[in-house]
Design a protein around this motif. Structure first.
Motif, PDB file in Angstrom:
ATOM      1  N   TYR A 225     -23.284 -27.850   0.596  1.00  0.00           N
ATOM      2  CA  TYR A 225     -24.132 -28.731   1.407  1.00  0.00           C
ATOM      3  C   TYR A 225     -24.836 -27.873   2.439  1.00  0.00           C
ATOM      4  O   TYR A 225     -24.203 -27.267   3.300  1.00  0.00           O
ATOM      5  CB  TYR A 225     -23.271 -29.809   2.076  1.00  0.00           C
ATOM      6  CG  TYR A 225     -23.985 -30.666   3.106  1.00  0.00           C
ATOM      7  CD1 TYR A 225     -25.335 -31.020   2.961  1.00  0.00           C
ATOM      8  CD2 TYR A 225     -23.300 -31.143   4.228  1.00  0.00           C
ATOM      9  CE1 TYR A 225     -25.974 -31.804   3.903  1.00  0.00           C
ATOM     10  CE2 TYR A 225     -23.936 -31.928   5.177  1.00  0.00           C
ATOM     11  CZ  TYR A 225     -25.273 -32.258   5.016  1.00  0.00           C
ATOM     12  OH  TYR A 225     -25.909 -33.038   5.959  1.00  0.00           O
ATOM     13  N   TYR A 226     -26.186 -27.814   2.369  1.00  0.00           N
ATOM     14  CA  TYR A 226     -26.984 -26.992   3.281  1.00  0.00           C
ATOM     15  C   TYR A 226     -27.654 -27.890   4.318  1.00  0.00           C
ATOM     16  O   TYR A 226     -28.317 -28.860   3.964  1.00  0.00           O
ATOM     17  CB  TYR A 226     -28.055 -26.204   2.519  1.00  0.00           C
ATOM     18  CG  TYR A 226     -28.810 -25.226   3.391  1.00  0.00           C
ATOM     19  CD1 TYR A 226     -28.390 -23.912   3.523  1.00  0.00           C
ATOM     20  CD2 TYR A 226     -29.946 -25.633   4.088  1.00  0.00           C
ATOM     21  CE1 TYR A 226     -29.069 -23.020   4.339  1.00  0.00           C
ATOM     22  CE2 TYR A 226     -30.633 -24.755   4.908  1.00  0.00           C
ATOM     23  CZ  TYR A 226     -30.189 -23.444   5.029  1.00  0.00           C
ATOM     24  OH  TYR A 226     -30.861 -22.567   5.849  1.00  0.00           O
ATOM     25  N   TYR A 227     -27.517 -27.545   5.604  1.00  0.00           N
ATOM     26  CA  TYR A 227     -28.069 -28.371   6.685  1.00  0.00           C
ATOM     27  C   TYR A 227     -28.352 -27.494   7.888  1.00  0.00           C
ATOM     28  O   TYR A 227     -27.872 -26.364   8.008  1.00  0.00           O
ATOM     29  CB  TYR A 227     -27.095 -29.489   7.063  1.00  0.00           C
ATOM     30  CG  TYR A 227     -25.680 -28.998   7.336  1.00  0.00           C
ATOM     31  CD1 TYR A 227     -25.268 -28.652   8.621  1.00  0.00           C
ATOM     32  CD2 TYR A 227     -24.754 -28.867   6.295  1.00  0.00           C
ATOM     33  CE1 TYR A 227     -23.983 -28.183   8.868  1.00  0.00           C
ATOM     34  CE2 TYR A 227     -23.474 -28.403   6.527  1.00  0.00           C
ATOM     35  CZ  TYR A 227     -23.089 -28.064   7.813  1.00  0.00           C
ATOM     36  OH  TYR A 227     -21.825 -27.599   8.046  1.00  0.00           O
ATOM     37  N   ASP A 228     -29.168 -28.017   8.810  1.00  0.00           N
ATOM     38  CA  ASP A 228     -29.510 -27.302  10.041  1.00  0.00           C
ATOM     39  C   ASP A 228     -28.322 -27.278  10.996  1.00  0.00           C
ATOM     40  O   ASP A 228     -27.587 -28.273  11.117  1.00  0.00           O
ATOM     41  CB  ASP A 228     -30.693 -27.973  10.747  1.00  0.00           C
ATOM     42  CG  ASP A 228     -31.994 -27.840   9.976  1.00  0.00           C
ATOM     43  OD1 ASP A 228     -32.202 -26.786   9.352  1.00  0.00           O
ATOM     44  OD2 ASP A 228     -32.798 -28.790  10.002  1.00  0.00           O
ATOM     45  N   THR A 229     -28.161 -26.169  11.707  1.00  0.00           N
ATOM     46  CA  THR A 229     -27.128 -26.070  12.741  1.00  0.00           C
ATOM     47  C   THR A 229     -27.712 -25.665  14.087  1.00  0.00           C
ATOM     48  O   THR A 229     -26.973 -25.452  15.038  1.00  0.00           O
ATOM     49  CB  THR A 229     -26.052 -25.049  12.335  1.00  0.00           C
ATOM     50  OG1 THR A 229     -26.669 -23.766  12.128  1.00  0.00           O
ATOM     51  CG2 THR A 229     -25.340 -25.481  11.066  1.00  0.00           C
ATOM     52  N   ILE A 230     -29.033 -25.565  14.160  1.00  0.00           N
ATOM     53  CA  ILE A 230     -29.677 -25.108  15.405  1.00  0.00           C
ATOM     54  C   ILE A 230     -29.673 -26.223  16.448  1.00  0.00           C
ATOM     55  O   ILE A 230     -29.565 -27.414  16.126  1.00  0.00           O
ATOM     56  CB  ILE A 230     -31.116 -24.634  15.140  1.00  0.00           C
ATOM     57  CG1 ILE A 230     -31.933 -25.740  14.436  1.00  0.00           C
ATOM     58  CG2 ILE A 230     -31.109 -23.397  14.291  1.00  0.00           C
ATOM     59  CD1 ILE A 230     -32.667 -26.641  15.360  1.00  0.00           C
ATOM     60  N   LYS A 231     -29.813 -25.827  17.696  1.00  0.00           N
ATOM     61  CA  LYS A 231     -29.967 -26.772  18.800  1.00  0.00           C
ATOM     62  C   LYS A 231     -31.024 -26.213  19.731  1.00  0.00           C
ATOM     63  O   LYS A 231     -30.784 -25.270  20.470  1.00  0.00           O
ATOM     64  CB  LYS A 231     -28.654 -26.988  19.547  1.00  0.00           C
ATOM     65  CG  LYS A 231     -28.760 -28.015  20.671  1.00  0.00           C
ATOM     66  CD  LYS A 231     -27.421 -28.238  21.361  1.00  0.00           C
ATOM     67  CE  LYS A 231     -27.541 -29.283  22.459  1.00  0.00           C
ATOM     68  NZ  LYS A 231     -26.235 -29.501  23.155  1.00  0.00           N
ATOM     69  N   ALA A 232     -32.221 -26.777  19.654  1.00  0.00           N
ATOM     70  CA  ALA A 232     -33.328 -26.292  20.465  1.00  0.00           C
ATOM     71  C   ALA A 232     -33.247 -26.841  21.880  1.00  0.00           C
ATOM     72  O   ALA A 232     -32.658 -27.887  22.126  1.00  0.00           O
ATOM     73  CB  ALA A 232     -34.649 -26.687  19.831  1.00  0.00           C
ATOM     74  N   SER A 233     -33.843 -26.132  22.810  1.00  0.00           N
ATOM     75  CA  SER A 233     -33.918 -26.590  24.196  1.00  0.00           C
ATOM     76  C   SER A 233     -35.330 -26.361  24.702  1.00  0.00           C
ATOM     77  O   SER A 233     -36.097 -25.587  24.137  1.00  0.00           O
ATOM     78  CB  SER A 233     -32.909 -25.831  25.077  1.00  0.00           C
ATOM     79  OG  SER A 233     -33.187 -24.443  25.063  1.00  0.00           O
ATOM     80  N   GLY A 234     -35.675 -27.049  25.779  1.00  0.00           N
ATOM     81  CA  GLY A 234     -36.995 -26.895  26.361  1.00  0.00           C
ATOM     82  C   GLY A 234     -38.093 -27.590  25.580  1.00  0.00           C
ATOM     83  O   GLY A 234     -39.269 -27.352  25.809  1.00  0.00           O
ATOM     84  N   ILE A 235     -37.727 -28.442  24.632  1.00  0.00           N
ATOM     85  CA  ILE A 235     -38.693 -29.175  23.821  1.00  0.00           C
ATOM     86  C   ILE A 235     -38.400 -30.660  23.963  1.00  0.00           C
ATOM     87  O   ILE A 235     -37.255 -31.084  23.832  1.00  0.00           O
ATOM     88  CB  ILE A 235     -38.608 -28.770  22.347  1.00  0.00           C
ATOM     89  CG1 ILE A 235     -38.902 -27.277  22.195  1.00  0.00           C
ATOM     90  CG2 ILE A 235     -39.575 -29.572  21.494  1.00  0.00           C
ATOM     91  CD1 ILE A 235     -38.611 -26.734  20.825  1.00  0.00           C
ATOM     92  N   LYS A 236     -39.428 -31.447  24.247  1.00  0.00           N
ATOM     93  CA  LYS A 236     -39.239 -32.877  24.428  1.00  0.00           C
ATOM     94  C   LYS A 236     -38.640 -33.506  23.180  1.00  0.00           C
ATOM     95  O   LYS A 236     -39.096 -33.267  22.065  1.00  0.00           O
ATOM     96  CB  LYS A 236     -40.589 -33.531  24.758  1.00  0.00           C
ATOM     97  CG  LYS A 236     -40.472 -35.020  25.072  1.00  0.00           C
ATOM     98  CD  LYS A 236     -41.831 -35.605  25.422  1.00  0.00           C
ATOM     99  CE  LYS A 236     -41.727 -37.084  25.718  1.00  0.00           C
ATOM    100  NZ  LYS A 236     -43.041 -37.683  26.043  1.00  0.00           N
ATOM    101  N   ASN A 237     -37.588 -34.283  23.387  1.00  0.00           N
ATOM    102  CA  ASN A 237     -36.959 -35.021  22.290  1.00  0.00           C
ATOM    103  C   ASN A 237     -36.428 -34.093  21.195  1.00  0.00           C
ATOM    104  O   ASN A 237     -36.394 -34.438  20.024  1.00  0.00           O
ATOM    105  CB  ASN A 237     -37.963 -36.005  21.676  1.00  0.00           C
ATOM    106  CG  ASN A 237     -37.281 -37.198  21.042  1.00  0.00           C
ATOM    107  OD1 ASN A 237     -36.143 -37.515  21.361  1.00  0.00           O
ATOM    108  ND2 ASN A 237     -37.975 -37.854  20.135  1.00  0.00           N
ATOM    109  N   ALA A 238     -35.976 -32.898  21.588  1.00  0.00           N
ATOM    110  CA  ALA A 238     -35.565 -31.885  20.615  1.00  0.00           C
ATOM    111  C   ALA A 238     -34.368 -32.335  19.788  1.00  0.00           C
ATOM    112  O   ALA A 238     -34.279 -32.029  18.603  1.00  0.00           O
ATOM    113  CB  ALA A 238     -35.250 -30.574  21.325  1.00  0.00           C
ATOM    114  N   ALA A 239     -33.428 -33.054  20.405  1.00  0.00           N
ATOM    115  CA  ALA A 239     -32.219 -33.444  19.680  1.00  0.00           C
ATOM    116  C   ALA A 239     -32.541 -34.342  18.494  1.00  0.00           C
ATOM    117  O   ALA A 239     -32.009 -34.169  17.395  1.00  0.00           O
ATOM    118  CB  ALA A 239     -31.249 -34.148  20.628  1.00  0.00           C
ATOM    119  N   LYS A 240     -33.443 -35.309  18.687  1.00  0.00           N
ATOM    120  CA  LYS A 240     -33.794 -36.202  17.590  1.00  0.00           C
ATOM    121  C   LYS A 240     -34.661 -35.505  16.544  1.00  0.00           C
ATOM    122  O   LYS A 240     -34.583 -35.791  15.358  1.00  0.00           O
ATOM    123  CB  LYS A 240     -34.522 -37.441  18.124  1.00  0.00           C
ATOM    124  CG  LYS A 240     -33.607 -38.422  18.843  1.00  0.00           C
ATOM    125  CD  LYS A 240     -34.333 -39.711  19.150  1.00  0.00           C
ATOM    126  CE  LYS A 240     -33.384 -40.749  19.755  1.00  0.00           C
ATOM    127  NZ  LYS A 240     -34.057 -42.033  20.028  1.00  0.00           N
TER     128      LYS A 240
END
Length: 403
Positions: A225-240
């Motif tokens: 199962y391949y999926y994203d693991t990144i967590k961006a910051s400084g970007i509006k609404n980055a989590a969603k």
């Protein structure tokens, strides 16, 4: 053309003996979020199939200057006066004449870049603009000054349906819906037909419910199962958004193509599916569907219910519909795995339909026909290559595409 705030990329390929006929304005040097790479792929296809000069702003979109311009426009209620009072930072003057001026934007908020181009109306015979994403929430009266920069264009194309009529009213110009496309030659699994060693690929916005179920499924079964693991910051609404920046858009698109070509199942959902206030009112679809289909993956997800989606994905099982939140996703995949003939047919039809209908060159043809610009010889050659490849795949055994 020289300007220390712009990068000019003249054409150096088979067209190098002739003067470029298209001036392409790209935002790739300023906007580097992963979602924007799709649009830069479109620019690359245009750049490779026509005589193009590409100009790229190197400095930010002058946020302070934009606010001053907005205030001047509000106080004077005149674009001409605002242009005079705020002439722009380092104005850009075209020296060469072009058949077509073609700026491409990720969103309307980038339109202020046009303020620096002072004489394109005199130097370019025709003009067309493509904005890949716009939502009704962007159409506040206070933002209308953005769209006034489009009032001299011959035609405007929008990659989302919900705003086309409103933008046409604001600008007084023809405005047409044009969904994204795909570099099908890059994404096609043929002729190499790599093994699909990734069982499930789920990128970008995702359901926490479905993701949790897939993690558990991968623990219980010998699957990848391949999926994203990144967590961006400084970007509006980055989590969603599950977004991040990239260093090189071409490298990222190549990596993405190779991942999906090696995936059996690929998740694709309607745009902004996890933002209920936006997505339920105006349903749209983006590049995920074109990527999955072109790479021959079996797509799973929640598509939009709008007519436009079924116009572009009208073949059987183009997507296996499942709710965004699917706690039983493991059982669904297990059941699909027993239907080998169906999966083989899906893979072939996804690839063939993409080659015949969804390559970026077909989007270019739609744009050129609207403004009566003739396609280049290389564009026509690419179309012929796509049709020939589709015919070859149609003659192959379905089972070759399922491995």
């Amino acid at each position: 053309m020289t300007n220390d705030k712009y990068l000019i990329k003249p054409k150096f390929n088979s067209f190098s003996n002739e003067k470029s006929r298209i001036l392409l304005l790209s935002m790739r040097e300023l906007a580097n979020l992963v979602a924007f790479c799709t649009l830069y792929e479109f620019e690359d296809v245009l750049y490779d199939t026509d005589a193009v000069d590409m100009v790229e702003p190197l400095s930010p979109n002058d946020g302070i200057l934009r606010k001053i311009y907005k205030l001047a426009k509000y106080l004077t209620n005149s674009k001409q006066l605002a242009d005079f009072l705020v002439p722009g930072n380092n104005p850009f003057l075209l020296e060469q004449e072009y058949e077509l001026f073609f700026p491409i934007f990720n969103s309307p908020f980038e339109l202020f870049a046009l303020h620096s181009f002072k004489n394109w109306q005199q130097k370019c015979k025709k003009s067309v603009c493509y904005i890949v994403e716009c939502w009704e929430s962007y159409l506040k009266p206070s933002n209308n000054y953005f769209f006034e920069f489009l009032k001299d264009f011959d035609h405007i194309f929008i990659g989302t349906k919900n705003c086309t009529e409103a933008i046409a009213k604001i600008t007084g110009r023809p405005c047409t819906y044009l969904p994204p496309g795909i570099d099908t030659l890059k994404f096609s699994p043929y002729p190499s037909l790599p093994n699909r060693n990734i069982d499930v690929c789920y990128l970008g916005r995702r359901s926490s419910v479905t993701h949790k179920a897939l993690l558990e499924f991968a623990r219980q079964q010998p699957i990848f199962y391949y999926y994203d693991t990144i967590k961006a910051s400084g970007i509006k609404n980055a989590a969603k958004q599950q977004t991040f920046a990239v260093n090189n858009p071409q490298e990222h698109r190549s990596l993405l193509a190779n991942l999906i070509k090696r995936s059996r199942y690929f998740f694709a959902n309607r745009s902004r599916v996890n933002e209920l206030d936006t997505a339920k009112i105006n349903q749209e679809f983006g590049s995920r569907f074109f990527e999955g289909a072109a790479a021959g993956a079996v797509m799973i997800g929640e598509p939009p219910t709008i007519e436009e989606f079924y116009k572009y994905f009208d073949w059987p099982d183009a997507i296996i519909k499942v709710p965004f939140d699917s706690p039983d996703i493991g059982e669904i995949i297990t059941d699909l795995d027993t239907q080998r003939d169906r999966l083989a047919r899906i893979r072939k039809e996804n690839v063939v339909n993409s080659l015949l209908r969804h390559d970026w060159v077909y989007r270019l043809r739609t744009i050129f026909e609207a403004i009566d610009v003739q396609p280049s010889e290389i564009m026509l050659s690419r179309e012929a290559e796509l049709k020939n490849l589709a015919n070859q795949i149609q003659q192959m055994s379905d089972t070759l595409l399922i491995r």
